[in-house]
Design a protein around this motif. Structure first.
Motif, PDB file in Angstrom:
ATOM      1  N   LEU A  75     -53.116  26.727 -83.627  1.00  0.00           N
ATOM      2  CA  LEU A  75     -52.974  25.690 -83.542  1.00  0.00           C
ATOM      3  C   LEU A  75     -53.805  25.381 -82.448  1.00  0.00           C
ATOM      4  O   LEU A  75     -54.142  24.550 -82.302  1.00  0.00           O
ATOM      5  CB  LEU A  75     -51.993  24.871 -84.950  1.00  0.00           C
ATOM      6  N   GLU A  76     -53.221  25.619 -81.346  1.00  0.00           N
ATOM      7  CA  GLU A  76     -53.488  25.446 -80.070  1.00  0.00           C
ATOM      8  C   GLU A  76     -54.461  26.069 -80.071  1.00  0.00           C
ATOM      9  O   GLU A  76     -55.764  25.015 -79.388  1.00  0.00           O
ATOM     10  CB  GLU A  76     -52.228  25.717 -79.103  1.00  0.00           C
ATOM     11  N   GLY A  77     -54.850  27.341 -80.557  1.00  0.00           N
ATOM     12  CA  GLY A  77     -56.689  27.244 -80.202  1.00  0.00           C
ATOM     13  C   GLY A  77     -57.629  26.133 -80.757  1.00  0.00           C
ATOM     14  O   GLY A  77     -58.384  26.134 -80.202  1.00  0.00           O
ATOM     15  N   GLU A  78     -57.176  25.825 -82.037  1.00  0.00           N
ATOM     16  CA  GLU A  78     -57.921  25.108 -82.824  1.00  0.00           C
ATOM     17  C   GLU A  78     -58.247  23.585 -82.000  1.00  0.00           C
ATOM     18  O   GLU A  78     -58.866  23.264 -81.656  1.00  0.00           O
ATOM     19  CB  GLU A  78     -57.606  24.740 -84.188  1.00  0.00           C
ATOM     20  N   ILE A  79     -57.012  23.179 -81.492  1.00  0.00           N
ATOM     21  CA  ILE A  79     -57.291  22.267 -80.633  1.00  0.00           C
ATOM     22  C   ILE A  79     -57.619  22.058 -79.505  1.00  0.00           C
ATOM     23  O   ILE A  79     -59.432  21.284 -79.257  1.00  0.00           O
ATOM     24  CB  ILE A  79     -55.788  21.251 -80.243  1.00  0.00           C
ATOM     25  N   ASP A  80     -57.881  23.176 -78.486  1.00  0.00           N
ATOM     26  CA  ASP A  80     -58.681  23.469 -77.727  1.00  0.00           C
ATOM     27  C   ASP A  80     -60.719  23.741 -77.969  1.00  0.00           C
ATOM     28  O   ASP A  80     -61.342  23.321 -76.829  1.00  0.00           O
ATOM     29  CB  ASP A  80     -57.974  24.851 -76.642  1.00  0.00           C
ATOM     30  N   ALA A  81     -60.569  24.106 -79.226  1.00  0.00           N
ATOM     31  CA  ALA A  81     -61.902  24.735 -78.811  1.00  0.00           C
ATOM     32  C   ALA A  81     -62.292  22.882 -80.022  1.00  0.00           C
ATOM     33  O   ALA A  81     -63.441  22.184 -79.693  1.00  0.00           O
ATOM     34  CB  ALA A  81     -62.270  25.085 -80.260  1.00  0.00           C
ATOM     35  N   ASP A  82     -61.457  22.187 -80.319  1.00  0.00           N
ATOM     36  CA  ASP A  82     -62.386  20.337 -80.510  1.00  0.00           C
ATOM     37  C   ASP A  82     -61.895  20.386 -79.228  1.00  0.00           C
ATOM     38  O   ASP A  82     -63.022  18.894 -79.463  1.00  0.00           O
ATOM     39  CB  ASP A  82     -61.409  19.789 -81.022  1.00  0.00           C
TER      40      ASP A  82
END
Length: 91
Positions: A75-82
């Motif tokens: 989830l943190e990776g998805e937020i960083d990608a956004d």
């Protein structure tokens, strides 16, 4: 649709095979070894069964904790990608 997604053991093995194996199967192997040792040495099975129950409970809790860590990292990776593409034309 529910926001709760159950992470499968196969997914955990694909992401981190060594850690998942140690957390899921290490305590189970110890429990079986202790039960076999108790049988081979004619020791009361009460102690060995208690140890085995604790090891199985530890394996379940440790694997669930590992799955939660994996979900959090994902989830943190998805937020960083956004955050990396604030002017994305697809939004």
């Amino acid at each position: 649709m529910s926001g709760r997604h159950s992470l499968s053991l196969v997914e955990l093995f694909r992401a981190t095979p060594a850690k998942t194996s140690l957390l899921a199967f290490g305590p189970l192997v110890l429990a079986l070894g202790q039960l076999g040792n108790s049988y081979a040495n004619n020791i009361s099975p009460a102690v060995s069964i208690g140890f085995a129950v604790v090891m199985v409970a530890f394996a379940v809790i440790a694997t669930r904790h590992h799955a939660a860590e994996h979900r959090l990292r994902r989830l943190e990776g998805e937020i960083d990608a956004d955050r990396e593409s604030p002017f994305d034309a697809t939004r």
